[in-house]
Every structure is written in structure tokens, then in C-alpha cells.
Scaffold this motif. Structure first.
Motif, PDB file in Angstrom:
ATOM      1  N   ASN A 178     -28.088  93.875   2.213  1.00 36.59           N
ATOM      2  CA  ASN A 178     -27.071  92.936   1.763  1.00 36.59           C
ATOM      3  C   ASN A 178     -27.440  91.512   2.176  1.00 36.59           C
ATOM      4  O   ASN A 178     -27.278  90.558   1.399  1.00 36.59           O
ATOM      5  CB  ASN A 178     -25.709  93.311   2.337  1.00 36.59           C
ATOM      6  CG  ASN A 178     -24.609  92.375   1.859  1.00 36.59           C
ATOM      7  OD1 ASN A 178     -24.201  92.429   0.708  1.00 36.59           O
ATOM      8  ND2 ASN A 178     -24.143  91.506   2.746  1.00 36.59           N
ATOM      9  N   ALA A 179     -27.965  91.351   3.386  1.00 35.13           N
ATOM     10  CA  ALA A 179     -28.366  90.023   3.863  1.00 35.13           C
ATOM     11  C   ALA A 179     -29.538  89.482   3.043  1.00 35.13           C
ATOM     12  O   ALA A 179     -29.573  88.290   2.705  1.00 35.13           O
ATOM     13  CB  ALA A 179     -28.742  90.089   5.342  1.00 35.13           C
ATOM     14  N   ILE A 180     -30.498  90.339   2.724  1.00 37.52           N
ATOM     15  CA  ILE A 180     -31.638  89.928   1.892  1.00 37.52           C
ATOM     16  C   ILE A 180     -31.138  89.442   0.530  1.00 37.52           C
ATOM     17  O   ILE A 180     -31.522  88.364   0.046  1.00 37.52           O
ATOM     18  CB  ILE A 180     -32.624  91.095   1.717  1.00 37.52           C
ATOM     19  CG1 ILE A 180     -33.325  91.413   3.043  1.00 37.52           C
ATOM     20  CG2 ILE A 180     -33.660  90.768   0.624  1.00 37.52           C
ATOM     21  CD1 ILE A 180     -34.100  92.728   3.023  1.00 37.52           C
ATOM     22  N   LEU A 181     -30.289  90.235  -0.089  1.00 32.27           N
ATOM     23  CA  LEU A 181     -29.781  89.878  -1.415  1.00 32.27           C
ATOM     24  C   LEU A 181     -28.930  88.619  -1.369  1.00 32.27           C
ATOM     25  O   LEU A 181     -29.032  87.757  -2.256  1.00 32.27           O
ATOM     26  CB  LEU A 181     -28.980  91.044  -1.995  1.00 32.27           C
ATOM     27  CG  LEU A 181     -29.765  92.326  -2.289  1.00 32.27           C
ATOM     28  CD1 LEU A 181     -28.841  93.416  -2.806  1.00 32.27           C
ATOM     29  CD2 LEU A 181     -30.883  92.061  -3.287  1.00 32.27           C
ATOM     30  N   ASP A 182     -28.087  88.491  -0.351  1.00 35.52           N
ATOM     31  CA  ASP A 182     -27.246  87.298  -0.230  1.00 35.52           C
ATOM     32  C   ASP A 182     -28.089  86.029  -0.124  1.00 35.52           C
ATOM     33  O   ASP A 182     -27.817  85.017  -0.779  1.00 35.52           O
ATOM     34  CB  ASP A 182     -26.338  87.405   1.005  1.00 35.52           C
ATOM     35  CG  ASP A 182     -24.997  88.045   0.685  1.00 35.52           C
ATOM     36  OD1 ASP A 182     -24.765  88.383  -0.502  1.00 35.52           O
ATOM     37  OD2 ASP A 182     -24.183  88.199   1.602  1.00 35.52           O
ATOM     38  N   GLY A 183     -29.114  86.082   0.719  1.00 33.55           N
ATOM     39  CA  GLY A 183     -29.942  84.896   0.911  1.00 33.55           C
ATOM     40  C   GLY A 183     -30.653  84.477  -0.363  1.00 33.55           C
ATOM     41  O   GLY A 183     -30.660  83.291  -0.733  1.00 33.55           O
ATOM     42  N   LEU A 184     -31.246  85.433  -1.069  1.00 32.45           N
ATOM     43  CA  LEU A 184     -31.946  85.117  -2.308  1.00 32.45           C
ATOM     44  C   LEU A 184     -30.968  84.712  -3.404  1.00 32.45           C
ATOM     45  O   LEU A 184     -31.268  83.839  -4.233  1.00 32.45           O
ATOM     46  CB  LEU A 184     -32.780  86.319  -2.750  1.00 32.45           C
ATOM     47  CG  LEU A 184     -33.976  86.650  -1.848  1.00 32.45           C
ATOM     48  CD1 LEU A 184     -34.615  87.977  -2.270  1.00 32.45           C
ATOM     49  CD2 LEU A 184     -35.020  85.532  -1.882  1.00 32.45           C
ATOM     50  N   TRP A 185     -29.791  85.336  -3.407  1.00 34.54           N
ATOM     51  CA  TRP A 185     -28.762  84.973  -4.387  1.00 34.54           C
ATOM     52  C   TRP A 185     -28.336  83.521  -4.228  1.00 34.54           C
ATOM     53  O   TRP A 185     -28.235  82.776  -5.212  1.00 34.54           O
ATOM     54  CB  TRP A 185     -27.561  85.906  -4.233  1.00 34.54           C
ATOM     55  CG  TRP A 185     -26.402  85.558  -5.121  1.00 34.54           C
ATOM     56  CD1 TRP A 185     -26.316  85.732  -6.469  1.00 34.54           C
ATOM     57  CD2 TRP A 185     -25.155  84.980  -4.702  1.00 34.54           C
ATOM     58  NE1 TRP A 185     -25.081  85.297  -6.931  1.00 34.54           N
ATOM     59  CE2 TRP A 185     -24.363  84.829  -5.868  1.00 34.54           C
ATOM     60  CE3 TRP A 185     -24.635  84.577  -3.482  1.00 34.54           C
ATOM     61  CZ2 TRP A 185     -23.076  84.296  -5.827  1.00 34.54           C
ATOM     62  CZ3 TRP A 185     -23.349  84.050  -3.429  1.00 34.54           C
ATOM     63  CH2 TRP A 185     -22.589  83.913  -4.590  1.00 34.54           C
ATOM     64  N   ILE A 186     -28.117  83.092  -2.993  1.00 34.28           N
ATOM     65  CA  ILE A 186     -27.721  81.706  -2.749  1.00 34.28           C
ATOM     66  C   ILE A 186     -28.814  80.748  -3.211  1.00 34.28           C
ATOM     67  O   ILE A 186     -28.544  79.727  -3.859  1.00 34.28           O
ATOM     68  CB  ILE A 186     -27.394  81.498  -1.253  1.00 34.28           C
ATOM     69  CG1 ILE A 186     -26.086  82.225  -0.901  1.00 34.28           C
ATOM     70  CG2 ILE A 186     -27.274  80.010  -0.921  1.00 34.28           C
ATOM     71  CD1 ILE A 186     -25.771  82.238   0.589  1.00 34.28           C
ATOM     72  N   GLU A 187     -30.074  81.071  -2.905  1.00 32.07           N
ATOM     73  CA  GLU A 187     -31.168  80.217  -3.354  1.00 32.07           C
ATOM     74  C   GLU A 187     -31.206  80.132  -4.876  1.00 32.07           C
ATOM     75  O   GLU A 187     -31.413  79.059  -5.447  1.00 32.07           O
ATOM     76  CB  GLU A 187     -32.501  80.743  -2.815  1.00 32.07           C
ATOM     77  CG  GLU A 187     -32.672  80.579  -1.316  1.00 32.07           C
ATOM     78  CD  GLU A 187     -34.125  80.732  -0.899  1.00 32.07           C
ATOM     79  OE1 GLU A 187     -34.997  80.143  -1.556  1.00 32.07           O
ATOM     80  OE2 GLU A 187     -34.371  81.453   0.074  1.00 32.07           O
ATOM     81  N   GLY A 188     -31.032  81.275  -5.533  1.00 35.75           N
ATOM     82  CA  GLY A 188     -31.066  81.281  -6.991  1.00 35.75           C
ATOM     83  C   GLY A 188     -29.928  80.495  -7.612  1.00 35.75           C
ATOM     84  O   GLY A 188     -30.110  79.815  -8.627  1.00 35.75           O
TER      85      GLY A 188
END
Length: 229
Positions: A178-188
Motif C-alpha cells: 500500500n505504501a509503494i502504491l501510495d507513493g507512486l500514485w502521488i507522484e503520478g
């Protein structure tokens, strides 16, 4: 006058009314999200929401006791839709668990989940969650709901690898993913133009597979239904 022995007309009216009320609630939630996106939480008053929905403020109060209840439902709907959009990617015929995992990660790191408006709404609500117990509760429920979906996907993948994780291990993996996805989602969402098509998804898949300790893919895992990234 309908035949008393035939309840179908009455049942039809009840069904129509129920579906109509559910549709009206969703319309009000959508109008709330639009108002928050345009005016912020303070500016999204019951009156502005009613005007956008084309109803009276009194009708809104028929469905929601107050503005805070409407905001809580709107935030829960926002998070719930994101989770459902990601889950839709799991519906793949003849797909391996690894492929389903890749599809799930890819869905989370592409439109419509990566979207500046969605991010702006999320940031607006989360900024108030610390001081608003109802929004904090909606956030917690949404987070746990998504994490449960991650755990289910991870459990399927690890079972295919003949690994038997316990509940604590699944929980740790889900938190990390979830943390991996959240971080990349915010960047995107904030700087999508800086990344090539599929770049964030490819990074996400690699990071998630590393988190799970997965080895190289077998040749059969490169079949034509492997998700595009």
C-alpha cells in the motif's frame, strides 16, 4: 385497481422507489464531490451542493442529517470507487496469480485512479481528517478495505508459489505494498508528465514483486494476457 392476489404492481413500485432513492443519494454524493473540488470543504455548503444537484436544501436533509454526514459519505465514495476500479483489473480469464498482481498494480498507477482531480479531492479530505472524527473514520474504513484487497491478492500469489504466510505476514506485505502504491500514485498525480507511459506501473510491479520475494517469471507468465505496462 390491481388484483389483490397479484402483488407484482406493488412490488414494482417499491423497487422503483428504492432504486430511485439510491440513485438520488449517489447524485447528491457526486454533486458534493464536484462542489468540494470547485469550492473546497468550507465553500461546499448545503446550498451550493443543492444548486449543483438541482434540488432543494430540504431534500438533501431528507437523505443526510447534516453537511458533515454528506461529506463523510462523499469521501467514503471517493475511496470506494478507487478500490473498485483497481479490483476490476483482477477479472482476467486464464490469468496466473502473478499476472493478476501485475494487473492490480498497473490499474492503481494509471488513469482513472491517477488523476489530478481525484488527488485534489483526496488531499482536501485528508487534510481535514485529523480534526474531523467522521472523516477520520471514513479514511480508516477505506484504507482497511483497500488493504484487505491487497492481502487477498498477495495470498493468492504466495499460494501459487507454495508458500504459506500467516496473517501477520500478509498484513506486513499489504502495508508495504500500500505504501509503494501510495507513493507512486502521488507522484503520478502531481507530475504525471514527467513519466513515460507505463513507467510508474513497471516500477510498481518490480517493487511489489521484490517486497514479496518473487523470483524471475516463468516463460508461461509472458502470455498475451499479461497486462500492458
Amino acid at each position: 385497481m390491481p388484483d389483490a392476489a397479484d402483488p407484482a404492481p406493488m412490488n414494482a413500485r417499491r423497487k422503483f422507489r428504492r432504486e430511485g432513492e439510491e440513485r438520488r443519494r449517489q447524485d447528491l454524493i457526486d454533486a458534493t464531490l464536484d462542489s468540494v473540488a470547485e469550492h473546497g470543504l468550507q465553500g461546499a455548503t448545503v446550498r451550493t451542493i443543492a444548486l449543483r444537484a438541482g434540488v432543494t436544501a430540504g431534500l438533501i436533509r431528507h437523505y443526510f442529517p447534516g453537511k458533515e454526514d454528506l461529506l463523510q459519505e462523499a469521501y467514503a465514495a471517493l475511496m470506494g470507487r478507487m478500490t473498485e476500479q483497481a479490483k476490476a483489473a483482477l477479472v482476467m480469464e486464464d490469468a496466473s496469480p502473478r499476472q493478476r498482481l501485475a494487473a492490480f498494480v498497473t490499474a492503481n498507477l494509471n488513469a482513472p485512479i491517477i488523476d489530478q482531480r481525484v488527488f485534489s479531492l483526496w488531499a482536501t479530505f485528508i487534510g481535514r481528517a485529523g480534526a474531523d472524527p467522521s472523516l477520520a473514520r471514513a479514511h480508516r474504513e477505506g484504507y482497511l478495505g483497500f488493504r484487505n484487497e491487497v492481502e487477498a491478492v498477495v495470498a493468492e500469489v504466495l499460494a501459487a508459489e507454495r508458500r504459506k504466510p500467516d496473517a501477520a505476514e500478509l498484513r506486513r506485505h499489504a502495508i508495504a505494498i500500500n505504501a509503494i502504491l501510495d507513493g507512486l500514485w502521488i507522484e503520478g498525480c502531481l507530475a504525471g508528465e514527467m513519466f513515460s507511459q507505463g513507467e510508474l506501473a513497471a516500477i510498481g510491479i518490480k517493487a511489489v514483486e521484490a517486497e514479496l520475494g518473487l523470483g524471475p517469471l516463468e516463460p508461461d507468465d509472458f502470455r498475451s494476457n499479461r497486462p500492458e505496462i
